[in-house]
Scaffold this active site. Structure first.
Site, PDB file in Angstrom:
ATOM      1  N   ALA A 279      62.424 -52.139  31.759  1.00 34.54           N
ATOM      2  CA  ALA A 279      60.986 -51.933  31.843  1.00 34.54           C
ATOM      3  C   ALA A 279      60.361 -50.647  32.032  1.00 34.54           C
ATOM      4  O   ALA A 279      61.442 -49.627  32.203  1.00 34.54           O
ATOM      5  CB  ALA A 279      60.333 -52.779  33.182  1.00 34.54           C
ATOM      6  N   ASN A 280      59.222 -50.039  32.433  1.00 30.60           N
ATOM      7  CA  ASN A 280      58.750 -48.949  32.733  1.00 30.60           C
ATOM      8  C   ASN A 280      57.604 -49.046  33.917  1.00 30.60           C
ATOM      9  O   ASN A 280      57.409 -50.479  34.319  1.00 30.60           O
ATOM     10  CB  ASN A 280      58.202 -48.129  31.643  1.00 30.60           C
ATOM     11  CG  ASN A 280      57.159 -48.869  30.895  1.00 30.60           C
ATOM     12  OD1 ASN A 280      55.975 -49.057  31.590  1.00 30.60           O
ATOM     13  ND2 ASN A 280      57.381 -49.440  29.589  1.00 30.60           N
ATOM     14  N   ARG A 281      57.122 -48.090  34.468  1.00 27.70           N
ATOM     15  CA  ARG A 281      56.428 -48.242  35.594  1.00 27.70           C
ATOM     16  C   ARG A 281      54.686 -48.188  35.393  1.00 27.70           C
ATOM     17  O   ARG A 281      53.958 -48.316  36.101  1.00 27.70           O
ATOM     18  CB  ARG A 281      56.193 -46.723  36.386  1.00 27.70           C
ATOM     19  CG  ARG A 281      57.744 -46.486  36.946  1.00 27.70           C
ATOM     20  CD  ARG A 281      57.543 -45.128  37.855  1.00 27.70           C
ATOM     21  NE  ARG A 281      58.877 -44.929  38.397  1.00 27.70           N
ATOM     22  CZ  ARG A 281      59.846 -45.406  39.241  1.00 27.70           C
ATOM     23  NH1 ARG A 281      59.318 -46.508  39.762  1.00 27.70           N
ATOM     24  NH2 ARG A 281      60.912 -45.101  39.337  1.00 27.70           N
TER      25      ARG A 281
END
Ligand code: CTP
Length: 286
Positions: free
Chosen positions: A87-89
């Site tokens: 995932a990412n932020r």
């Protein structure tokens, strides 16, 4: 009343509202109705208020009514096994704010959102997805659209072979190798679509280095009309934050050159309101 208007708490509150993109009409200067005082604090004249509203509506208000605006937002989650993912932020705040602002301007809005922790905006059709492939599919189903605003932080890669059961340590002390495969570029797919390309295609570029050069390359490569570029280096605090300093790259420069418009640091809601206004003007001119 002049004293109330100049009170530090009022000054602070007004500054906050202005930064959020709220517009003010008045107060005007003159005599107060009841106290006999004079100064800044009179209600603006009704005709002046009406004229200010007419100017706002003329600028953007009616143009998006009934138009279909497609927005992607949030991260994507790419499963590794049933309990783990890449995932990412991305928080989805900027994309969701744009969807809400477009809906407020009267557009019919489809928001394709990856997993986020913020509520669905009111008045918007939301399609919830997890992976880049699901997002691509939902975007294809949502077309045709007049405008596409692709704010999602789509994962560049997915795990080549998702494991059907939880990966276990094998006791050797060696970590497993994860083979990745590239995800489709959803923005480029839309930007280069010969049949269903929306009239206005807007991408975002999150960069940590060499912002304008990289964003300019994305404008061409992805077939977008504009790229909204923002600096996501850790010092900027944009990813997951509530404010954004963006630069709008477009093909509006002389001789087809890339034009860059620098916007001040604004709340994400204010960026959304300004962007939707700019979209309305562009659609009005097309
Ligand atoms: N985008 C997309 N599909 C992808 C990757 C990106 O639609 N698979 C869109 C994003 O929604 C955004 C724009 O492309 O509007 C730029 O995303 P970004 O992650 O900055 O670009 P990348 O293509 O990942 O380029 P790079 O890896 O060089 O930074």
């Amino acid at each position: 009343n002049p004293k109330m208007w100049s009170h530090p708490a009022t000054v602070r509150n007004v500054a906050t509202l202005r930064a959020d993109g709220v517009r003010f009409v008045g107060p005007a200067t003159g005599e107060m109705a009841e106290s006999g005082e004079a100064g800044i604090g009179r209600m603006a004249e009704p005709l002046e208020i009406a004229a200010a509203l007419a100017a706002m509506i003329g600028a953007a208000g009616q143009i998006l009514v009934g138009r279909h605006v497609l927005v992607t937002s949030g991260p994507t989650h790419e499963p590794i096994d049933p309990v783990r993912y890449l995932a990412n932020r991305s928080s989805g705040r900027q994309g969701h704010a744009i969807a809400a602002a477009a809906a407020a301007a009267g557009a019919r809005v489809t928001l394709v959102s990856g997993p986020v922790a913020i509520p669905d905006p009111a008045g918007v059709t939301v399609v919830h997805v997890e992976t880049a492939l699901e997002m691509q599919d939902a975007v294809a189903k949502a077309l045709p659209a007049d405008v596409a605003v692709m704010t999602a932080a789509v994962a560049d890669w997915r795990v080549a072979a998702e494991r059907p059961s939880k990966m276990k340590k094998d006791g050797s002390g060696k970590p497993p190798a994860l083979a990745l495969t590239e995800n489709p570029d959803i923005l480029a797919g839309i930007g280069h679509d010969r049949k269903l390309r929306p009239r206005l295609v807007i991408g975002f570029a999150a960069e940590t280095d060499d912002l304008i050069r990289h964003a300019g390359e994305k404008l061409k490569r992805k077939g977008a009309d504009w790229i909204v570029a923002n600096d996501v280096s850790p010092a900027g605090g944009v990813m997951g934050g509530t404010e954004n300093t963006v630069h709008i790259l477009s093909r509006d420069g002389s001789g087809g050159k890339v034009a860059v418009e620098d916007w001040p640091k604004l709340g994400k809601d204010a960026v959304a309101a300004r962007l939707v206004e700019r979209i309305a003007r562009a659609i009005g001119e097309k």
